[in-house]
Structure formats: structure tokens, C-alpha cells
Design a protein around this motif. Sequence first.
Motif, PDB file in Angstrom:
ATOM      1  N   GLU B 110       0.833  -1.197   0.000  1.00 56.01           N
ATOM      2  CA  GLU B 110       0.000   0.000   0.000  1.00 56.01           C
ATOM      3  C   GLU B 110       0.872   1.253   0.000  1.00 56.01           C
ATOM      4  N   ASP B 174      -2.005  -5.316  -7.434  1.00 58.36           N
ATOM      5  CA  ASP B 174      -3.291  -4.676  -7.207  1.00 58.36           C
ATOM      6  C   ASP B 174      -4.438  -5.474  -7.809  1.00 58.36           C
ATOM      7  N   MET B 177      -6.296  -8.517  -6.204  1.00 53.09           N
ATOM      8  CA  MET B 177      -7.094  -8.345  -5.006  1.00 53.09           C
ATOM      9  C   MET B 177      -8.575  -8.412  -5.351  1.00 53.09           C
ATOM     10  N   ARG B 209      -2.819  -1.708  -3.581  1.00 51.28           N
ATOM     11  CA  ARG B 209      -2.830  -2.802  -2.602  1.00 51.28           C
ATOM     12  C   ARG B 209      -1.792  -3.861  -2.902  1.00 51.28           C
ATOM     13  N   SER B 246      -1.175 -10.384   3.640  1.00 52.19           N
ATOM     14  CA  SER B 246      -2.198 -10.191   2.632  1.00 52.19           C
ATOM     15  C   SER B 246      -3.597 -10.210   3.270  1.00 52.19           C
ATOM     16  N   MET B 249      -4.249  -7.072   5.128  1.00 52.35           N
ATOM     17  CA  MET B 249      -4.598  -5.989   4.202  1.00 52.35           C
ATOM     18  C   MET B 249      -6.047  -6.114   3.746  1.00 52.35           C
ATOM     19  N   ASP B 250      -6.456  -7.337   3.415  1.00 50.05           N
ATOM     20  CA  ASP B 250      -7.823  -7.543   2.946  1.00 50.05           C
ATOM     21  C   ASP B 250      -8.843  -7.237   4.038  1.00 50.05           C
ATOM     22  N   ARG B 252      -8.466  -4.996   6.116  1.00 49.89           N
ATOM     23  CA  ARG B 252      -8.270  -3.577   6.426  1.00 49.89           C
ATOM     24  C   ARG B 252      -7.682  -3.365   7.822  1.00 49.89           C
TER      25      ARG B 252
END
Lengths: 208, 379
Positions: B110, B174, B177, B209, B246, B249-250, B252
Amino acid sequence: MSKQLQFKLVLLGESAVGKSSLVLRFVKDQFDDYRESTIGAAFLTQTVTLDDQTTVKFEIWDTAGQERYKSLAPMYYRNANCAVVVYDITQAASLEKARSWIRELQRQADPSIVIALCGNKADLAARRQVSEEEAKKYAEEEGLMWAETSAKSGEGVHEIFTAIAKKLPTTTSPSARGGARTGAAARTGVDLNKQAANAPGQNEPCNC
Amino acid sequence: MSACPRGASRSLCKTRFHLEYLHLQILSVISAEQLRRMFERRMNFDLRRLLSGAEPLMHSLLTRIEWDLAMSTSSLHCLKVEPMLRKSIADALVPTSKIKDILYVILVAEERVITLVRPKKHSIHPSDLHVLINTIHAPSIMNSSAAASWLPVCLPKYNGSAFVNAYVMFLRRDAEMQPSQKDGDVESSPQAGPTTSSSVQSNVPKPSREICLMCVSGSADFEAVRSWCDTASQRLTNDGLLLALSDAMDRRETEYTVADLGIPGLRHFVYKSRPNVQVTMPLFEDPYDDLKERRRLITLYQRLYDAIHAKSGQGSTLKLQYIRTERESVMGWITQFFELYIALSPRLPKSAAINAANAVARWVQKEDKRLFLRDAPVF
């Protein structure tokens, strides 16, 4: 018995002749109408299956065509088994550039390197500036493989890489070459300050 | 936010700051040494020829600089990550002694730093890092189908006369995702005129991302660097670290909102840890999810920055600047350990702003292992 051979391939040529598009077609069977210029060099791999149970894995360095990267090219071709030198059939000047790359390869690269000259953008034949005869004659004189390709339509792309794969030695073990490359590459390593002298474009006269 | 001498106009300072960064990006492509030689030879040398193909880097830098508060505060921006995960990732990225001349190993997601492994004797200058991050996010690298890129790059603050090489590998892109950018559809906002709103929104920098492993080496031996990076990325995969990152990140978990702080009236803040030279900030939420609003807030932050920096000598312990507009009140506060910029509802009294600032500082210090990169391994 099946065997897998591995070879290093470098793409050279003037900027905007379609080197990255050619590789994208070969590796992903895709084409983008608009591509940004390559920065530095991109590394890709693709495997080609030959008729006789043999597969050839290409480790491809797709180099940036800009003048400022020119002095870095030896890093890529020094250990390459094959080179694809690309020109744009609609730009006569790009063939001149290709010739100068080929001269450099003949002087500096491994003498056993397989060189293919590739006239890209064959789909734009209406705007052709380089005739097939001229390029083919030059390639024959220099003992190079030659083909016209269109990364856009896909025409000739797979064929040229397969032809290269077939021409590469199947007997000498490429892994032996692989072993040798470490030493050669290590010699190219330079300390940070010394590397400034190898900076891209440094040996280029100002052509402005 | 370059420190602006009092009296000098804000726009002049801003332009100067942009030009300085643009200069650094140009140097990254052709090095200070080459540039000097070129102009020695010919005063009227047309640089465009030498920079051809690098134009997208200049354009993206100029967009980035408008919005990236880490750039304008000369800081690193780290991704919020669980400390154990950050540490395990860093440990997996420490180069073996066999591989020579490695300068930095950086994992970025990110567009923020997860970890940065470096030799004992070299730290990284924030502007070198920003130039690198801008470079690797160039469309020709990030959107490329290549497994990796090898870029000669000059890091001007590290050594303006030398080139180093960056081996860049996207471990996740990116496009791979799940689509999640669409959740705030334009049609769903009732009052906003769809055309104006969408035209404004389209310029907001999109969070990318990706996860990118970058190894900067002083050596030209790319085969050695490549094989080491392949091994390192395999290790991240095999140890489940890449997946854990990962997933975070997904879900959040790598970002946060002001609501997480539970401070009444607080709308946004930027906290710079001075010893770590790092910033942290929550997402820009309503009203600052709108581009114009966000630009206004950033301009206010810049005014605060100028005010507290121009007045304060480095040794001073406490400086405050408070500005109230119709739309919000903002306050900048500089101490020996941090700089803090907060945006609050304009209805709150100044005393509430001070309480809020204290509460933010306490919260950040409590969360500091998640928010900042500390004790990254050196070799």
C-alpha cells in the motif's frame, strides 16, 4: 525421456520498437495498445515445448531501449545464450540501431550466442520503411536468424522463439554455463563509487 | 512542507519544495554527476532527450507530492502491522553473509513500508525512499507482467554520483485483489451531483494494494540478487507471512480510522515520531474523502507546519499553533519527540483541542509498535 533446458535470452533494440510487447505476446499471449517505456530491465520466463519431448525454459531480460541505459547492456548480454535484436519495420533508423547492437554482440558477447534479428510491427506493412529483402540479406550475411513479427496480431512471435529454442545446443549442458556465469557476473560487480563510472549514458557523446 | 521562512509566500515555498523533489527524481534517473558533466559541456543541454521514457516518473511524483504527507514531513510512512508479523517478516529478509553489497531490503505494501533491513552503517534518507517508492509504482513496472525488474537508480541523498541497482518483485499485485474499491458507489450518495462528485473523486490517489519486495544493491550481479530475492520471497510464502500480511490488508487491519481513537470531535490527524522519522495517520474520512476538502486540510496542515517550524529552534520543547476556520479547527504541536497536526470540529473550544491532542499522542504512543517500524534488523 523428457528433458528441460534452460537458456538466458536478452532483448535489445531501439526504444519503442516493441520489445516489451513482443515478450508480453510470447509470455502471456496479450497485447496492450499503449505501453509505458520500460525502466531498467524486466525479467520474465517462458517455457517452450519442442517436438521431441524437450522443453526449453527461457529466462528473459527485456531491456529498456533508451540511450541512457545503453552502457548497462553488457550486464545482460554477457551471460546470455541468445539475443533477440528488434527493429521496427516502419522505422529505417531502428534497423541501423539493430545493426549496431549486432556488431556489439559479435564483438563483446559470448561467441556461441545465438542472435535473432526481428522486424516487429509487421501489421503496419503499409508504412513499411525496411524491406524484407534488405533485412533478410543483412541477416544472411551476418549469419543471424531473421523473422518479421507482429506483437499486435501475434504473427511470427511464437515461431521466432521456438526457432531459437531449436537452434540452441541441446547437447552442451546449459547448467554448466549457468555455473560459469556466476564467476563472470561476479567480475562485473563493482563497488558503489566505481560504479558511477559505469553510469548509464556515460560513454555517450552528447548528441544534442 | 519545506520549512518556509517567515514572510515568504506559501505558494513560493510549495513550488520550491516540488522542484526540489523533482530534481531528486531526475537525479535518480541520471545522477548528479552526469547532470553536472552534461551542463559543463553544454549550458543549453536539452535534458528531455536524456529523460525520455522517464516522464511518467515525473508526473507521478508531482501527483504524489500533492497528497503524500510523509513526503512533505520528510518522513517514512509505515504500514500498520502487528509487531510479531513485522518482526518475522524482517527476520526473513536479513541477507545472508554470502551475498555482498546489499544496501537495503525493503518490503512495501500500500505504498508504505513494512520493514526496511539495512547495514549498520547506512540508514535511508526519507526522500531517497520516496523516490524509490515512486519509481517502483511507475506503470511500466507495477503493471508489467514481468516477474521482476532490475533498475539502475541513483539515490541522491545516499550518493549523488553513483548508481545502485534495485531488484523489484511484486509479491502481490493490485489486480489480484478482490474488488473492493466499488463499495462507495457514486449513485449511493444522495445529495451529491453524480457528475461533479465522480469527476472530483477520480483524481483522488487510489490506494494501491500491492506487496513489493525491493532489494537495493551496490553490486551489478543481478543473478546473485535475483536468486537471493527468490529465496527470501519463498521464505515469506512458506512461513505463511505473505498470506498473513495479505489477509491483514484484505481485512483492512493495516489502516485505521479516527473512530478507533474514540476522541470526540476529532476528524483527522498526522503524527510524526521525530526519533523514528516516521508518520502515522488515520484514513481520510468524511468530509476529507472529498478531494477538495482534503486539499484544503492538507493546506492547513502545511500552514501549521510552517508556523511551528519557522518559529522553533530544534532545541525548543513545545510550540503550538491553533487555527480555526468555518469548517474545522486545526492545531499543530511540536515537542522534542513528536509533531502532531490535528483537525477537529470547529464547534469545539480551544481547550478541547488541547485535550484531543494529548489523547492522540497517548494513543499513538500506546500503539507505537503497530504504527511504526522500530528496531528493524541491521546487518
